[in-house]
Design a protein around this motif. Structure first.
Motif, short mmCIF file in Angstrom:
data_model
loop_
_atom_site.label_atom_id
_atom_site.label_comp_id
_atom_site.label_asym_id
_atom_site.label_seq_id
_atom_site.Cartn_x
_atom_site.Cartn_y
_atom_site.Cartn_z
N GLU A 25 3.67 -1.12 1.57
CA GLU A 25 3.78 -2.75 2.11
C GLU A 25 2.39 -3.46 1.70
O GLU A 25 1.75 -4.24 1.07
N ARG A 26 1.48 -2.56 2.24
CA ARG A 26 0.21 -3.34 2.06
C ARG A 26 -0.48 -2.82 0.81
O ARG A 26 -1.07 -3.57 0.26
N LYS A 27 -0.25 -2.16 -0.33
CA LYS A 27 -0.33 -1.86 -1.53
C LYS A 27 0.60 -2.93 -2.02
O LYS A 27 -0.17 -3.33 -3.02
N PHE A 28 1.73 -3.10 -1.98
CA PHE A 28 2.84 -5.22 -2.49
C PHE A 28 1.76 -5.64 -2.28
O PHE A 28 1.62 -6.36 -3.52
N ALA A 29 1.63 -6.10 -0.67
CA ALA A 29 0.58 -7.58 -0.92
C ALA A 29 -0.08 -7.55 -0.77
O ALA A 29 -0.43 -8.61 -1.57
N ALA A 30 -0.85 -6.41 -1.79
CA ALA A 30 -2.46 -6.90 -2.29
C ALA A 30 -1.72 -6.97 -3.73
O ALA A 30 -2.65 -8.00 -3.48
N MET A 32 0.30 -8.59 -5.02
CA MET A 32 0.70 -10.40 -4.79
C MET A 32 -0.39 -10.89 -4.89
O MET A 32 -0.90 -11.83 -5.30
N GLN A 33 -1.65 -10.34 -3.71
CA GLN A 33 -3.08 -11.40 -3.45
C GLN A 33 -3.99 -10.69 -4.94
O GLN A 33 -4.67 -11.24 -4.64
N SER A 34 -3.86 -10.05 -5.97
CA SER A 34 -4.45 -9.73 -6.96
C SER A 34 -5.72 -9.09 -6.01
O SER A 34 -7.13 -9.23 -6.07
N ARG A 35 -5.23 -7.93 -5.17
CA ARG A 35 -6.12 -7.38 -4.74
C ARG A 35 -6.30 -6.18 -4.66
O ARG A 35 -4.82 -5.50 -6.00
N ILE A 36 -7.24 -5.00 -4.14
CA ILE A 36 -6.41 -3.08 -4.13
C ILE A 36 -5.55 -2.91 -2.84
O ILE A 36 -4.91 -1.77 -2.92
N GLY A 37 -6.07 -2.69 -2.14
CA GLY A 37 -5.55 -2.69 -0.71
C GLY A 37 -6.05 -1.74 -0.52
O GLY A 37 -7.40 -1.45 -0.67
N PRO A 38 -5.61 -0.41 0.33
CA PRO A 38 -6.43 0.79 1.19
C PRO A 38 -7.07 1.57 -0.21
O PRO A 38 -6.19 1.19 -0.52
N TYR A 39 -7.73 1.84 0.16
CA TYR A 39 -8.36 2.53 -1.39
C TYR A 39 -9.22 4.15 -1.04
O TYR A 39 -8.81 4.81 -1.49
N TYR A 40 -9.88 3.48 0.23
CA TYR A 40 -10.68 4.19 0.46
C TYR A 40 -10.51 6.24 1.36
O TYR A 40 -11.24 6.97 1.34
N VAL A 41 -9.15 5.75 2.40
CA VAL A 41 -9.44 6.80 2.87
C VAL A 41 -8.50 7.33 1.80
O VAL A 41 -7.03 7.44 1.93
N GLY A 42 -8.70 9.17 1.22
CA GLY A 42 -7.85 9.94 1.01
C GLY A 42 -8.09 9.36 -1.22
O GLY A 42 -7.69 8.24 -1.39
N TRP A 43 -7.56 10.33 -1.51
CA TRP A 43 -7.78 9.89 -3.07
C TRP A 43 -6.89 10.80 -3.74
O TRP A 43 -6.30 11.72 -3.15
N PRO A 44 -5.94 9.73 -4.15
CA PRO A 44 -5.84 9.02 -5.67
C PRO A 44 -5.24 7.33 -4.19
O PRO A 44 -4.75 7.97 -3.79
N HIS A 45 -5.76 6.48 -4.83
CA HIS A 45 -5.58 4.88 -3.37
C HIS A 45 -4.80 5.60 -2.10
O HIS A 45 -4.03 4.59 -1.69
N VAL A 275 15.20 -2.08 -1.07
CA VAL A 275 16.16 -3.37 0.07
C VAL A 275 14.71 -4.11 0.71
O VAL A 275 14.00 -4.99 0.45
N PHE A 276 14.45 -2.97 1.09
CA PHE A 276 12.63 -2.79 1.45
C PHE A 276 11.61 -3.94 0.90
O PHE A 276 11.03 -5.29 1.68
N LEU A 277 11.64 -3.98 -0.25
CA LEU A 277 10.58 -4.60 -0.84
C LEU A 277 11.31 -5.87 -1.33
O LEU A 277 10.24 -6.92 -1.72
N LEU A 278 12.21 -6.25 -1.47
CA LEU A 278 12.96 -7.63 -1.35
C LEU A 278 12.50 -8.32 -0.10
O LEU A 278 12.25 -9.35 -0.09
N VAL A 279 12.50 -7.76 0.72
CA VAL A 279 12.60 -8.48 2.21
C VAL A 279 10.37 -8.53 2.55
O VAL A 279 10.74 -9.49 2.67
N THR A 280 10.23 -7.65 1.68
CA THR A 280 8.45 -7.83 1.99
C THR A 280 8.40 -9.05 0.79
O THR A 280 7.34 -9.82 1.06
N TRP A 281 9.03 -8.70 -0.53
CA TRP A 281 8.47 -9.82 -1.56
C TRP A 281 8.67 -11.26 -0.63
O TRP A 281 7.36 -11.85 -1.36
N VAL A 282 9.36 -11.42 0.43
CA VAL A 282 9.90 -12.95 0.68
C VAL A 282 8.47 -13.17 1.83
O VAL A 282 8.26 -14.20 1.58
N ARG A 283 8.47 -12.06 2.06
CA ARG A 283 7.68 -11.94 3.37
C ARG A 283 5.88 -12.76 2.82
O ARG A 283 5.07 -13.68 3.29
#
Lengths: 325, 162
Positions: A25-30, A32-45, A275-283
């Motif tokens: 969800e955090r990656k998806f939201a990021a 949508m908002q032209s961000r990267i989201g969580p990136y530094y803890v663990g490689w990759p992404h 289905v989860f992403l559909l709900v998240t997309w609306v959110r």
């Protein structure tokens, strides 16, 4: 004994899926908002981010407000978490791969998930905090309003399949375009109603008045910290994941999909994530709407629409177009 | 003793304790929570009797619906801040005597009635549905009318005077 082992494995698998769906969800939201989201803890992404979050929450201080209703306050996260985990008991992830394929599976799911509200009240009341109490009151409002449309929408596939048993509902959806979401007219409308009611029942934007950050800080969990907060978050996401699984099972054909049968659970997970992403997309696309608008949508539109839909489904099945055995 | 019997006595103990707590605790909100626990354990009794459908309905209607409405009522009547409502049980002895009398009556009925030799077939949900739209259709519809009447009555009493 085997039941216990299966239950233990399943429980941990669910917790893992729930932990990683927050990262999704955090990656998806990021995105949508032209961000990267969580990136530094663990490689990759930043793939270790959920683990790090869990560790952090475990190490945090557990604060209990002095004037709280101590027993109610302390028990609330558990009472909240329990039904959110129990709903997975009847979901079959593949033919025969599930804890209990009850003949009233769908009803069990709906009944147990209705218990979630008790834990929510306990948290809201026990905290002895105005924001938490207001949030709990709003929750009652919203849950009374959206439980019925949710149940009616979920009952449409049940009527079409002629069974409340989850595996039987999946079996009824076999064949090309056999999924209930492809059922002409009724399927699409019921799925739409299901998704809207899910968003409302999970208290997500645009229906998130009970934890409206700008007014109520964090809603009923405002006083919780550390592991108790983590349990509430876990319960909330587990409930959403469970509802996504149910949606995938009722409308998107569950484990059905091309390829060998052992791919079934994977298809099922993929559909639930959809289905989860559909709900998240609306959110992440809409803004919060007002309390009166939320209630109006439920009582004036969604409830009558789903009742009519259920009646129409009944007529269609009575006319011999059902998919039941 | 079989696992089922142990489960029954455990649930029975919980049911009894929570039910007593409902009427004896002074805190109204706690009373509702105990009631929720009692209703859920009643559901578990149904589950132990192989009546999974009744278990789900019990949870959905009572634990989910009735408790929600009750908490709603408490939250709306009680002020958000200020003194809390207290539950007082002045007639607790009379109530106990009455409850004991009802218990003896039910016990006598249960002891004298013939018990079925073995439990009925596993899934009675379809039978239940057929009974509701078949022989019991008229009482079922009458109940619906009663509920509507209660609803209209409640709205009539709750309306603002003008």
């Amino acid at each position: 004994m085997t039941h216990l082992i299966v239950a233990f494995v399943l429980l941990n698998a669910i917790i893992l899926v729930v932990a990683y769906i927050t990262l999704l969800e955090r990656k998806f939201a990021a995105r949508m908002q032209s961000r990267i989201g969580p990136y530094y803890v663990g490689w990759p992404h930043g793939w270790l981010q959920p683990i790090a979050d869990a560790l952090k929450l475990m190490l945090k201080e557990d604060v209990v407000p002095t004037l709280s209703d101590r027993w109610v306050y302390n028990l609330a996260p558990l009472v909240f978490l329990l039904p959110c985990m129990l709903i997975f008991a009847t979901i079959p992830f593949a033919p025969g791969l599930g804890l209990a394929d009850l003949n009233i599976g769908v009803l069990f799911f709906l009944a147990v998930s209705a218990l979630e509200i008790v834990g929510l009240f306990m948290g809201g009341w026990g905290s002895n905090n105005k924001y938490a109490l207001l949030s709990a009151m709003r929750a009652v409002n919203q849950i009374i309003s959206y439980d019925l449309p949710f149940i009616f929408a979920a009952l449409v596939p049940v009527v079409l399949a002629g069974s409340m048993q989850m595996s039987a509902i999946v079996v009824a959806q076999q064949g090309l375009f056999g999924w209930f979401v492809f059922y002409p007219g009724i399927g699409q409308l019921a799925f739409l109603a299901y998704v809207i009611a899910t968003i409302a029942a999970e208290n997500r934007v645009p229906f998130d008045i009970l934890e409206a950050e700008s007014e109520l800080v964090a809603g009923f969990r405002v006083e919780y910290s550390g592991m108790k907060f983590a349990l509430i978050q876990l319960g909330e996401y587990a409930h959403l994941v469970g509802t996504s699984f149910l949606g995938a099972l009722l409308f998107l054909g569950g484990w059905l999909g091309p390829g060998p049968t052992w791919l079934g659970p994977l298809w099922f997970l993929l559909k639930a994530v959809l289905v989860f992403l559909l709900v998240t997309w609306v959110r992440w696309s809409f803004v919060r709407i007002r309390v009166d608008q939320i209630l109006a949508i439920s009582w004036k539109l969604l409830l009558p629409a789903t009742v009519i839909l259920l009646l129409a489904t009944g007529f269609v099945v009575a006319a011999g177009f059902g998919r039941g055995a | 003793m079989t696992a089922e019997a142990i489960g029954f006595w455990l649930v029975a103990a919980v049911l009894l304790a929570t039910s007593l707590a409902v009427v004896l605790t002074p805190n109204l909100f706690h009373a509702v929570l105990f009631l929720a626990a009692a209703l859920v354990s009643t559901g578990v009794v149904f589950l132990l009797l192989d009546a999974a459908f009744l278990f789900a309905v019990q949870l959905l209607l009572y634990a989910g619906g009735v408790i929600t409405i009750m908490v709603f009522a408490i939250m709306l009547t009680e002020q958000l801040v200020g003194e809390r409502l207290r539950q007082t049980s002045r007639w607790v002895i009379n109530g106990a005597i009455l409850a004991a009398a009802v218990f003896v009556g039910v016990l006598g009925f249960v002891v004298r009635s013939a018990r079925p030799a073995r439990p009925p077939a596993a899934d009675r949900t379809a039978d239940l549905a057929r009974a509701l739209v078949g022989p019991f259709a008229a009482p079922f519809e009458l109940l619906a009318v009663l509920l509507v009447a209660a609803l209209v009555g409640a709205i009539y009493f709750a309306r603002t005077e003008d």
